[in-house]
Scaffold this motif. Structure first.
Motif, PDB file in Angstrom:
ATOM      1  N   VAL A 253       0.877  -1.181   0.000  1.00 44.34           N
ATOM      2  CA  VAL A 253       0.000   0.000   0.000  1.00 44.34           C
ATOM      3  C   VAL A 253       0.904   1.217   0.000  1.00 44.34           C
ATOM      4  O   VAL A 253       1.275   1.745   1.050  1.00 44.34           O
ATOM      5  N   PHE A 254       1.297   1.622  -1.199  1.00 46.68           N
ATOM      6  CA  PHE A 254       2.202   2.752  -1.334  1.00 46.68           C
ATOM      7  C   PHE A 254       1.464   4.063  -1.609  1.00 46.68           C
ATOM      8  O   PHE A 254       2.106   5.094  -1.823  1.00 46.68           O
ATOM      9  N   PHE A 255       0.130   4.014  -1.645  1.00 45.19           N
ATOM     10  CA  PHE A 255      -0.665   5.219  -1.898  1.00 45.19           C
ATOM     11  C   PHE A 255      -1.718   5.360  -0.799  1.00 45.19           C
ATOM     12  O   PHE A 255      -2.243   4.364  -0.277  1.00 45.19           O
TER      13      PHE A 255
ATOM     14  N   ASN B  15      -5.571  -1.124 -10.138  1.00 46.01           N
ATOM     15  CA  ASN B  15      -4.298  -1.692  -9.691  1.00 46.01           C
ATOM     16  C   ASN B  15      -3.136  -0.822 -10.200  1.00 46.01           C
ATOM     17  O   ASN B  15      -3.147  -0.376 -11.366  1.00 46.01           O
ATOM     18  N   ILE B  16      -2.168  -0.586  -9.328  1.00 46.44           N
ATOM     19  CA  ILE B  16      -0.955   0.166  -9.703  1.00 46.44           C
ATOM     20  C   ILE B  16       0.214  -0.817  -9.596  1.00 46.44           C
ATOM     21  O   ILE B  16       0.532  -1.314  -8.518  1.00 46.44           O
ATOM     22  N   TYR B  17       0.849  -1.117 -10.754  1.00 43.74           N
ATOM     23  CA  TYR B  17       1.898  -2.127 -10.829  1.00 43.74           C
ATOM     24  C   TYR B  17       3.283  -1.472 -10.954  1.00 43.74           C
ATOM     25  O   TYR B  17       3.450  -0.462 -11.650  1.00 43.74           O
ATOM     26  N   ASP B  18       4.248  -2.079 -10.277  1.00 41.48           N
ATOM     27  CA  ASP B  18       5.665  -1.729 -10.477  1.00 41.48           C
ATOM     28  C   ASP B  18       6.265  -2.855 -11.298  1.00 41.48           C
ATOM     29  O   ASP B  18       6.578  -3.937 -10.790  1.00 41.48           O
ATOM     30  N   LEU B  19       6.415  -2.604 -12.614  1.00 43.33           N
ATOM     31  CA  LEU B  19       6.869  -3.664 -13.513  1.00 43.33           C
ATOM     32  C   LEU B  19       8.338  -4.025 -13.294  1.00 43.33           C
ATOM     33  O   LEU B  19       8.740  -5.160 -13.532  1.00 43.33           O
ATOM     34  N   CYS B  20       9.150  -3.049 -12.866  1.00 36.41           N
ATOM     35  CA  CYS B  20      10.578  -3.337 -12.667  1.00 36.41           C
ATOM     36  C   CYS B  20      10.788  -4.295 -11.498  1.00 36.41           C
ATOM     37  O   CYS B  20      11.561  -5.257 -11.587  1.00 36.41           O
ATOM     38  N   ASN B  21      10.108  -4.024 -10.390  1.00 36.49           N
ATOM     39  CA  ASN B  21      10.318  -4.815  -9.181  1.00 36.49           C
ATOM     40  C   ASN B  21       9.264  -5.911  -8.995  1.00 36.49           C
ATOM     41  O   ASN B  21       9.330  -6.654  -8.014  1.00 36.49           O
ATOM     42  N   LYS B  22       8.273  -5.932  -9.910  1.00 35.55           N
ATOM     43  CA  LYS B  22       7.269  -6.993  -9.927  1.00 35.55           C
ATOM     44  C   LYS B  22       6.508  -7.078  -8.606  1.00 35.55           C
ATOM     45  O   LYS B  22       6.529  -8.093  -7.909  1.00 35.55           O
ATOM     46  N   PHE B  23       5.863  -5.988  -8.284  1.00 41.03           N
ATOM     47  CA  PHE B  23       4.943  -6.000  -7.146  1.00 41.03           C
ATOM     48  C   PHE B  23       3.822  -5.009  -7.436  1.00 41.03           C
ATOM     49  O   PHE B  23       3.909  -4.173  -8.351  1.00 41.03           O
ATOM     50  N   ILE B  24       2.729  -5.142  -6.675  1.00 44.78           N
ATOM     51  CA  ILE B  24       1.576  -4.263  -6.829  1.00 44.78           C
ATOM     52  C   ILE B  24       1.701  -3.182  -5.766  1.00 44.78           C
ATOM     53  O   ILE B  24       1.681  -3.455  -4.558  1.00 44.78           O
ATOM     54  N   ALA B  25       1.833  -1.946  -6.219  1.00 44.27           N
ATOM     55  CA  ALA B  25       2.038  -0.845  -5.288  1.00 44.27           C
ATOM     56  C   ALA B  25       0.739  -0.413  -4.620  1.00 44.27           C
ATOM     57  O   ALA B  25       0.754   0.144  -3.520  1.00 44.27           O
ATOM     58  N   TYR B  26      -0.407  -0.692  -5.267  1.00 47.93           N
ATOM     59  CA  TYR B  26      -1.684  -0.285  -4.675  1.00 47.93           C
ATOM     60  C   TYR B  26      -2.798  -1.011  -5.420  1.00 47.93           C
ATOM     61  O   TYR B  26      -2.710  -1.267  -6.627  1.00 47.93           O
ATOM     62  N   SER B  27      -3.839  -1.309  -4.696  1.00 46.89           N
ATOM     63  CA  SER B  27      -5.018  -1.941  -5.303  1.00 46.89           C
ATOM     64  C   SER B  27      -6.249  -1.500  -4.529  1.00 46.89           C
ATOM     65  O   SER B  27      -6.242  -1.536  -3.285  1.00 46.89           O
ATOM     66  N   SER B  28      -7.260  -1.081  -5.285  1.00 46.59           N
ATOM     67  CA  SER B  28      -8.477  -0.619  -4.612  1.00 46.59           C
ATOM     68  C   SER B  28      -9.669  -0.765  -5.561  1.00 46.59           C
ATOM     69  O   SER B  28      -9.496  -0.845  -6.790  1.00 46.59           O
TER      70      SER B  28
ATOM     71  N   GLY C 139     -19.556  11.869 -10.176  1.00 45.13           N
ATOM     72  CA  GLY C 139     -19.021  13.230 -10.075  1.00 45.13           C
ATOM     73  C   GLY C 139     -17.991  13.421  -8.974  1.00 45.13           C
ATOM     74  O   GLY C 139     -17.441  14.523  -8.828  1.00 45.13           O
ATOM     75  N   LYS C 140     -17.728  12.398  -8.193  1.00 51.23           N
ATOM     76  CA  LYS C 140     -16.742  12.529  -7.129  1.00 51.23           C
ATOM     77  C   LYS C 140     -15.322  12.330  -7.687  1.00 51.23           C
ATOM     78  O   LYS C 140     -15.127  11.644  -8.696  1.00 51.23           O
ATOM     79  N   ILE C 141     -14.369  12.918  -6.963  1.00 49.08           N
ATOM     80  CA  ILE C 141     -12.945  12.787  -7.331  1.00 49.08           C
ATOM     81  C   ILE C 141     -12.213  12.218  -6.130  1.00 49.08           C
ATOM     82  O   ILE C 141     -12.304  12.745  -5.010  1.00 49.08           O
ATOM     83  N   HIS C 142     -11.500  11.117  -6.375  1.00 42.96           N
ATOM     84  CA  HIS C 142     -10.695  10.498  -5.323  1.00 42.96           C
ATOM     85  C   HIS C 142      -9.217  10.720  -5.649  1.00 42.96           C
ATOM     86  O   HIS C 142      -8.785  10.491  -6.785  1.00 42.96           O
ATOM     87  N   VAL C 143      -8.446  11.160  -4.646  1.00 41.63           N
ATOM     88  CA  VAL C 143      -7.021  11.420  -4.853  1.00 41.63           C
ATOM     89  C   VAL C 143      -6.209  10.281  -4.233  1.00 41.63           C
ATOM     90  O   VAL C 143      -6.480   9.824  -3.124  1.00 41.63           O
ATOM     91  N   LEU C 144      -5.220   9.799  -5.007  1.00 41.57           N
ATOM     92  CA  LEU C 144      -4.277   8.782  -4.525  1.00 41.57           C
ATOM     93  C   LEU C 144      -2.908   9.457  -4.381  1.00 41.57           C
ATOM     94  O   LEU C 144      -2.262   9.782  -5.385  1.00 41.57           O
ATOM     95  N   GLN C 145      -2.517   9.671  -3.121  1.00 46.04           N
ATOM     96  CA  GLN C 145      -1.253  10.362  -2.829  1.00 46.04           C
ATOM     97  C   GLN C 145      -0.170   9.327  -2.528  1.00 46.04           C
ATOM     98  O   GLN C 145      -0.301   8.540  -1.597  1.00 46.04           O
ATOM     99  N   GLU C 146       0.908   9.329  -3.328  1.00 44.68           N
ATOM    100  CA  GLU C 146       2.001   8.369  -3.108  1.00 44.68           C
ATOM    101  C   GLU C 146       2.758   8.727  -1.830  1.00 44.68           C
ATOM    102  O   GLU C 146       3.071   9.888  -1.565  1.00 44.68           O
TER     103      GLU C 146
ATOM    104  N   GLU D 243       9.921   1.594   4.906  1.00 48.61           N
ATOM    105  CA  GLU D 243       9.679   1.105   6.255  1.00 48.61           C
ATOM    106  C   GLU D 243       8.472   0.173   6.283  1.00 48.61           C
ATOM    107  O   GLU D 243       8.424  -0.798   7.034  1.00 48.61           O
ATOM    108  N   ALA D 244       7.467   0.493   5.442  1.00 49.52           N
ATOM    109  CA  ALA D 244       6.249  -0.307   5.432  1.00 49.52           C
ATOM    110  C   ALA D 244       6.493  -1.700   4.849  1.00 49.52           C
ATOM    111  O   ALA D 244       5.887  -2.682   5.274  1.00 49.52           O
ATOM    112  N   CYS D 245       7.388  -1.766   3.881  1.00 46.57           N
ATOM    113  CA  CYS D 245       7.577  -3.049   3.198  1.00 46.57           C
ATOM    114  C   CYS D 245       8.779  -3.829   3.701  1.00 46.57           C
ATOM    115  O   CYS D 245       8.869  -5.036   3.504  1.00 46.57           O
TER     116      CYS D 245
END
Length: 931
Positions: free
Chosen positions: A11-13, A299-312, A334-341, A349-351
């Motif tokens: 969960v990077f976002f 889904n937000i993928y990191d193709l270089c490191n092969k992990f999913i950075a976020y999924s919702s 009409g709503k806007i959701h913000v994903l802050q990295e 530290e989280a991972c």
């Protein structure tokens, strides 16, 4: 499918809903809502751009603004990222007639952005629907895709009609679902994807050659272009896989399940919105229950490191926009959701806990690198990875990780782990790398060399030490010490010679290898200062083992030294020379070589230090004293005497004399006595050896310089009990001739000799008495003469004082002409013309003719007066004179022993000066006349 399920999830976002600013009454802010009917959107230049009938702009302040761009609807929007240019496609009337409008957002027209160009999207009369739009950032290309499979390319300045050209680039039977420009250097490519194939066009070449990359396509909005981190690859998302393409080939693919709806690329991440009819994965923003099949998953993928950075999970996503460093998800309501990295440190530290717990260190390292973690952070990961491998027993792998910590991790941490003999190979590899990075200290060098020696790895050892000068990564002196201690003398010598550690080279050669010839040859190649110091240090050892060669080198070093091997030429340095005296101790126990060295120095260098001559003299005297062969002894005698006569011992007379006396070198002692004017010592030397004739010879040679020699000779012979009348007579004869002793003293001296009779001194006494009688008669005659002269002078003075003086001179005493008035007359009898007197006279009161003689007399009187108090001079003359009585009489005559006081009554009318001057003139004139 399998690959996808194996990817780690993080969960990077952070997800939030955009809310309106809080009101003044403090009530909570409501979720921000867009106007209903939003169909298209884009972002860039600090705003989110939306389109329905109008074009809406939403800045970061959430102050929504709009203007009407079309009468019916807006179907496509493209906001350039590097220019304030917005391209839109929409409809102003019913039917299929889309229009392209180019807006300059920096310029205004009645409050709205300036529309710089309008033209129909369809180039011909064939009605078709626009499916996609893309614009190149350099504003020279714009491509429009249509549902009938055609692609229209506009080349030139897209903001103006005049400077652009529109043409159909591609025609096909499948709807165009995606377009993307790729700029690499000066080469421009256009990717075209339909529902059934993928092609690339090269736009920088005439005729636009194209290449079909694949035979399957994707749906609308399911393609994108990556950033340089993925080499600007074209991304196409099918329902089963995501494919990456280069302009000329297909790249890797990733198996991501689900029906793809939207694909974007953002800061190294691949963003995919998919519709999953199965149970969707859990998200931290979803409840514990499984999501329904109509939900959309982002889904937000990191193709270089092969992990999913976020999924919702979201409800009906319209699009995903990137602006202000965040992702904005627009939903149909009409709503806007913000994903802050999250920031890099927080993400790591989280991972890290999860990755380290599961020993996924490689993934942690790749993740840290991709997020540009600093070297300290990476070093800590490498350390933990190394510790993990070390604990598992994988020492080879562990040491590779520890090597990656060099420069950050203290080397002792690693070294302590591998000090065991079984792990010496790993320790060696670590220490090698430590040296290559020039981070090793002397202790590390010592340890590495010890590792080489323990392993008996000569090849590695040679490779380590035989590096070029610019690649030395270790402390050379430490390496030499370790190699010497380990017995690798040849390696130590190589290092010492190569890096010019002369002292170590010589120490090893002389003390360990004992190659004295090579050491001496090496010293001969050194610069003067170093050659000099090393010869002082090792000269004794070399002299003991190679005396001849060492002596030759010292000769050169002390005369005209130039390092051997240096080519002679005009640029050659001038030779230098050392102080030869400082090398004399080198020749201890090598007298033969010392003599050769000293003789060479005195021959080629006459100004050699005094110590050289002193030592050579001592050496020659020693050889002379111990020599048994008479011929050789005579030769050595002559050499020593010649050296003494060279004049080099004047300043060290005492030292040379002591040396000659120590070795009983008679001729040398006598020569030095003579040079030092020690005549009494010469005579005493002969007296001690009872050489009577030599005593007389010494008195005859040096008696004039030192008269007391005759007196001492007389006393010497007087003390002898044997018959010495002949020698006494000779001495007495000389004493009589030179009047060296009073007769009474002679009698007293000879009275001590029992063999000396009165007949020995009879002649001497008779002659002496006769001479004294004659002298008495002469003195009496002289006294009588002086008395008569004194009486005469006194009478003449009285006459001058009492009787008149008649001047009868007729001629001038200067010009000899007839005397005429006015004239000047003096009591001495001289007369002068007045003008002659004034011309030649230096004083008005003195006669010019008598003045020179008068001055001599006056000078004698003044000299006598000055010498009256010269006590020291009187004592010296009295001591040194042969006749002390005559000296005393002389000083009596000068008035030294009486204080004379003259009192004179001055006649009236005359000053003392005038009377004294007149008396002196009268006295002088009478003296002159009597003379």
């Amino acid at each position: 499918m399998a690959a996808y399920l194996q990817w780690r999830r993080f969960v990077f976002f952070d997800r939030e809903t955009v809310r309106e600013p809080a009101g003044l009454d403090g009530t909570g802010a409501k979720p921000f809502a867009l106007p209903p009917g939003i169909a298209v959107c884009d972002s860039g230049r600090g705003s989110l751009v939306f389109g329905d009938i109008q074009i809406w702009f939403l800045p970061r302040s959430l102050q929504l603004s709009s203007f009407q761009a079309y009468k019916l609807r807006v179907t496509h929007l493209y906001q350039l990222k590097q220019h304030s240019i917005l391209v839109s496609i929409g409809e102003d009337e019913e039917g299929i007639n889309p229009l392209v409008k180019v807006w300059n957002l920096e310029k205004r027209d009645g409050g709205n952005p300036l529309c710089t160009r309008i033209f129909p999207a369809i180039p011909g009369n064939k009605p078709t629907v626009v499916s996609c739009l893309t614009v190149h950032e350099n504003l020279n290309f714009m491509a429009i895709g249509f549902a009938d499979g055609s692609v229209v390319l506009t080349k030139g300045d897209i903001t103006r009609d005049r400077h652009s050209k529109t043409q159909i680039l591609h025609e096909g039977s499948y709807p165009v679902t995606g377009l993307a420009f790729r700029q690499s250097g000066k080469t421009t490519h256009l990717f075209v994807v339909t529902t059934e194939n993928i092609q690339s066009y090269m736009l920088s070449v005439k005729d636009y050659p194209h290449l079909e990359l694949d035979t399957h396509g994707c749906g609308l909005r399911c393609s994108s272009i990556s950033d340089p981190s993925q080499d600007l690859q074209f991304i196409v998302a099918g329902n089963e896989c995501v494919y990456l393409y280069q302009p000329d080939e297909r790249g890797p693919c990733f198996a991501f399940e689900g029906q793809k709806l939207i694909v974007h690329w953002y800061r190294g991440y691949l963003i995919i919105v998919s519709k999953d009819r199965k149970t969707s994965p859990k998200s931290e923003f979803s409840g514990n229950e499984a999501q329904n099949s109509d939900k959309q998953v982002l889904n937000i993928y990191d193709l270089c490191n092969k992990f999913i950075a976020y999924s919702s999970v979201f409800d009906d996503i319209v699009d995903v926009l990137a602006e202000w460093g965040s992702l904005y998800v627009l939903t149909r309501d009409g709503k806007i959701h913000v994903l802050q990295e999250k920031d890099t440190q927080t993400k790591l530290e989280a991972c890290k806990f999860m990755l380290f717990r599961k020993n996924l260190f490689e993934m942690a390292i790749n993740l840290a690198k991709s997020h540009h973690l600093d070297s300290d952070g990476l070093s800590e990961i490498f350390r933990q990875y190394g510790d993990h491998l070390y604990n598992k027993g994988n020492h080879d792998g562990a040491i590779q990780q520890y090597i990656r910590t060099i420069g950050k991790l203290e080397p002792s941490y690693v070294i302590r782990k591998f000090l065991d003999a079984q792990r010496i190979h790993n320790l060696t590899a670590y220490l090698q790398m430590l040296h290559l990075q020039t981070l090793a200290n002397a202790d590390h060098t010592t340890l590495l060399l010890n590792c080489y020696t323990k392993l008996k790895d000569s090849s590695k050892l040679e490779e380590f030490i035989k590096t070029s000068e610019s690649e030395v990564h270790f402390d050379v002196e430490t390496a030499i010490k370790v190699l010497r201690q380990a017995g690798y003398y040849s390696h130590a010598v190589y290092l010492a010679e190569k890096h010019e550690h002369h002292e170590w080279y010589l120490k090893i050669q002389l003390e360990d290898i004992r190659n004295y010839q090579e050491a001496l040859h090496y010293i001969g190649k050194l610069p003067f200062e170093q050659a000099e110091s090393n010869m002082k240090r090792y000269g004794k050892i070399l002299m003991h083992h190679v005396p001849n060669e060492t002596t030759e080198l010292l000769k050169v070093l002390c005369t005209d030294y130039r390092p051997s091997g240096v080519n002679e030429g005009p640029g050659m340095l001038e030779g230098k020379k050392a102080n030869s005296e400082e090398f004399i101790p080198v020749f201890a126990n090598n007298s033969r070589e010392l003599k050769a060295f000293l003789e060479h120095m005195t021959e080629v260098q006459a100004d050699s230090p005094q110590g050289v001559y002193d030592t050579l003299l001592e050496l020659q005297l020693q050889n002379w004293a111990h020599e048994q062969d008479e011929q050789i002894k005579e030769k050595l005698h002559n050499e020593a005497l010649t050296l003494l006569k060279s004049g080099r011992f004047k300043t060290v007379f005492d030292k040379a004399l002591i040396l000659c006396q120590m070795h009983n070198f008679k001729d040398g002692v006598l020569y030095l006595y003579e040079q030092g004017k020690l005549f009494q010592q010469i005579m005493h030397y002969h007296m001690q050896n009872e050489q009577y004739k030599k005593v007389i010879e010494v008195c005859e040679l040096y008696g004039d310089q030192e008269a007391c020699l005759w007196e001492q000779a007389l006393g010497y012979f007087a003390r002898k009990e044997e018959n010495c009348k002949e020698y006494i007579a000779a001495v007495l004869k000389h004493i009589e001739n030179k009047n060296l002793m009073p007769p009474l003293l002679v009698v007293q001296t000879l009275a001590h000799n029992s063999t000396a009779t009165l007949s020995v001194i009879k002649d001497y006494l008779v002659n002496k008495l006769q001479k004294q009688s004659c002298q008495i008669e002469q003195d009496e005659q002289r006294i009588q003469k002086y008395r008569e002269e004194t009486t005469r002078i006194r009478l003449e003075i009285e006459e001058l004082k009492a009787s008149p003086r008649i001047f009868q001179k007729t001629k001038c005493s200067i010009c000899t002409s007839a005397l005429e008035l006015p004239s000047v007359h003096f009591l001495c009898g001289h007369s002068f013309h007045q003008h002659c007197f004034e011309s030649y006279s230096e004083s008005d009161s003195e006669c010019p003719t008598c003045m020179p003689e008068n001055r001599k007399v006056m000078d004698m009187i003044r000299a006598q007066e000055q010498k009256r108090d010269l006590h020291d001079q009187f004592q010296h003359q009295l001591k040194c004179s042969n006749d002390g009585f005559s000296v005393v009489a002389d000083y009596f005559g000068r008035g030294v022993f009486n204080k004379l006081t003259l009192i004179t009554d001055l006649p009236s009318g005359k000053t003392a000066t005038t009377i004294e001057g007149g008396l002196q003139r009268e006295l002088l004139m009478h003296t002159k006349r009597s003379t």
